[in-house]
Scaffold this motif. Structure first.
Motif, PDB file in Angstrom:
ATOM      1  N   ASP A 130       0.844  -1.199   0.000  1.00 27.45           N
ATOM      2  CA  ASP A 130       0.000   0.000   0.000  1.00 27.45           C
ATOM      3  C   ASP A 130       0.885   1.257   0.000  1.00 27.45           C
ATOM      4  N   ASP A 131       0.288   2.396  -0.359  1.00 29.66           N
ATOM      5  CA  ASP A 131       1.039   3.644  -0.509  1.00 29.66           C
ATOM      6  C   ASP A 131       1.749   4.067   0.771  1.00 29.66           C
ATOM      7  N   ASP A 132       1.099   3.901   1.913  1.00 31.10           N
ATOM      8  CA  ASP A 132       1.705   4.298   3.183  1.00 31.10           C
ATOM      9  C   ASP A 132       2.954   3.463   3.478  1.00 31.10           C
TER      10      ASP A 132
END
Length: 101
Positions: free
Chosen positions: A74-76
Motif C-alpha cells: 500500500d502507498d503508506d
C-alpha cells in the motif's frame, strides 16, 4: 517500469543467455573449434525457447496477481519503507556492539 532491485535480470537472464551463447562459441562442438555455427544456432534457439517458456509462465502468474492488486504494498508502506514496517529493523540494523531489545 520494471523494478528489479536485486538485479535478477542481469544476474540470471543476461549471464544465463551468455552461458548458452558461449557454449556455442567455445564448446567442443562450437564455432571456434571448427564445427561451424550449428551448435551456436542451437544454443541461440534454446535461449529463445527458454525466454518464451519463462515469459509465458510468468505472465500466467503475474497478470492475475496484478489484476487482484497483490503485487504492490500500500502507498503508506511504500512511503515509510517496507524495512521500517515489516522487516524488524531494530534487529536487522542494530549497531555493532549494541544490545538488541
Amino acid at each position: 517500469k520494471v523494478d528489479d532491485v536485486v538485479d535478477a535480470f542481469s544476474v540470471h537472464g543476461a549471464t544465463g543467455f551468455w552461458g548458452l551463447v558461449a557454449l556455442g562459441l567455445f564448446g567442443s562442438g562450437g564455432a571456434f573449434h571448427g564445427m561451424g555455427g550449428a551448435q551456436l544456432g542451437t544454443q541461440v534457439f534454446a535461449g529463445f525457447l527458454i525466454t518464451l517458456w519463462v515469459g509465458a509462465l510468468s505472465a500466467l502468474i503475474m497478470i492475475p496477481l496484478r489484476v487482484l492488486g497483490l503485487l504492490r504494498l500500500d502507498d503508506d508502506t511504500q512511503a515509510k519503507g517496507a524495512d521500517a514496517l515489516e522487516h524488524s529493523p531494530a534487529k536487522a540494523y542494530a549497531a555493532e556492539g549494541a544490545a538488541i531489545a
